[in-house]
Design an enzyme around this catalytic site. Sequence first.
Site, PDB file in Angstrom:
ATOM      1  N   LYS A 145    -101.286 -38.075  24.618  1.00  0.00           N
ATOM      2  CA  LYS A 145    -102.556 -38.318  25.289  1.00  0.00           C
ATOM      3  C   LYS A 145    -102.553 -37.703  26.689  1.00  0.00           C
ATOM      4  O   LYS A 145    -101.489 -37.465  27.266  1.00  0.00           O
ATOM      5  CB  LYS A 145    -102.803 -39.826  25.413  1.00  0.00           C
ATOM      6  CG  LYS A 145    -103.057 -40.548  24.107  1.00  0.00           C
ATOM      7  CD  LYS A 145    -103.240 -42.034  24.355  1.00  0.00           C
ATOM      8  CE  LYS A 145    -103.523 -42.777  23.063  1.00  0.00           C
ATOM      9  NZ  LYS A 145    -104.871 -42.481  22.526  1.00  0.00           N
ATOM     10  N   ARG A 194    -104.218 -46.667  12.265  1.00  0.00           N
ATOM     11  CA  ARG A 194    -104.496 -46.793  10.833  1.00  0.00           C
ATOM     12  C   ARG A 194    -103.216 -46.719  10.005  1.00  0.00           C
ATOM     13  O   ARG A 194    -103.161 -47.270   8.912  1.00  0.00           O
ATOM     14  CB  ARG A 194    -105.507 -45.725  10.413  1.00  0.00           C
ATOM     15  CG  ARG A 194    -105.029 -44.300  10.581  1.00  0.00           C
ATOM     16  CD  ARG A 194    -106.159 -43.298  10.696  1.00  0.00           C
ATOM     17  NE  ARG A 194    -106.807 -43.358  11.996  1.00  0.00           N
ATOM     18  CZ  ARG A 194    -107.854 -42.616  12.343  1.00  0.00           C
ATOM     19  NH1 ARG A 194    -108.369 -41.748  11.486  1.00  0.00           N
ATOM     20  NH2 ARG A 194    -108.387 -42.726  13.545  1.00  0.00           N
TER      21      ARG A 194
END
Length: 504
Positions: A288, A362
Amino acid sequence: MEFSTQTTASLHLIKTSALAVGVYADGVLSPAAEQIDHASNGAIRAVTKTEFRGRAGATLVLRNLAGISAQRVVLVGLGKQEEYSVRAHSGAEQAFAAYLVAAQLTEGVSTLAALPIENSTMRDRARAAAIAAGQATYHYDATFGKPDREALPKLKKITQIIERAEAAQTQQGLREGAAIANGMALTRTLGNLPGNICTPTYLGETARKLAREFKTLIKVEVLDRKQVEALGMGSFVSVARGSAEPLRFVVLRYNGKPATARRTRGAAGPVVLVGKGITFDAGGISIKPAATMDEMKYDMCGAASVLGTFRALAELAPALEVVGLIAACENLPSGTANKPGDVVTSMSGQTIEILNTDAEGRLVLCDALTYAERFKPSAVIDIATLTGACVVALGGVNTGLFSKDDALASALLEAGRQTQDPAWRMPLDDAYQEQLRSNFADIANIGGPQAGAVTAACFLSRFTQAYPWAHLDIAGTAWRGGKDKGATGRPVPLLMQYLLNQAA
């Protein structure tokens, strides 16, 4: 903090440090304000003509009014009378509680819950009042060298003025709101703690503390990596592999039903809450940007909301069964971390091509959702700070709700409406599934730049065919950035109200 009720027709005789009365926009007085104004020879109207116009959330303090026993009368702005709602009422109660805290008072009396609101009950308004007071009094100081409020007197009690016929309803709402506020406080503190303290192990220990505190209602099991590997949770393990912090898979079981009413063959199964517990998310190899990476300590707010909900459940002890599942680990770049293009095998047996290691939530949730099957649940709700796309779509107001089960979706939306913790139902059409097609595995973990929140939910749906399921994407609602940075405690109110409605 204690919440109580009092019935009286003579507000001017109430002895208290602070008495809250409402004023609508343009100086329109509530019935309580009218009564105090009359008893004080027009003291309230004198200020509403000039300096206080009833703007929503505004307060003005009048001290030592002639003919009034209260030391202070706190005028609380309600906004436009025709627009007054439970949400506005919640804001008014929070403004009053915030004043009590700022003024270092230990108690106060409010007349605000008695104001009628269309499509709401006294129980709704009392619940909102208690939640609002909890929000106003929450204070984080866990990581300060010297707690900055240690010596200050604490707000101990707020009393609501009500009609005698509404006493039972009010007390029930206050009790529910107080428990929800306590659950939110736990959720907020866990979210606000830094990643070097609130590790997967810390989340497991927090669950164990809840079980010790409420040992007749909550049972906890905390699984380590070896146990998780034995279950075949290859997707979850692949994310944890990049960090030296050991993963934890937490299983909480709440049962508030009497022993004589425990589940029999064919009866409905428990509700299962599944929380994403990425205690720090650097993105892995797909790292990130540095600028706001500190906020990725909040990537475990789904797990924190499960723990907060269990705290509230145990305090209220409704007669139902609930299971909580938390998949907790870090997502860091390292020589052992997932790489773009890797293929892993989930607990369900489906293989997953990892095209972006920053779509890791997920990957841990899918194995937890498969694990949920063993409980034969009546419903499964996962809670996750899953996608930035949901923040773009809904901002910080509504939680994203995804479900193909209309009854479950409607029940969650109604619970959010009841508690001013709103959600918005998003599409989950099968047509989006095509974006997750992989040439090298059963499914890819991302679906391209379009409809990112929807394709993330579509990914999870592949692992939820055995039960009614809903996904709450709380990426926009779990915390606030900027100068007021901090966890919000959402969606604990929505989850608790949904569960209470199931028990009713």
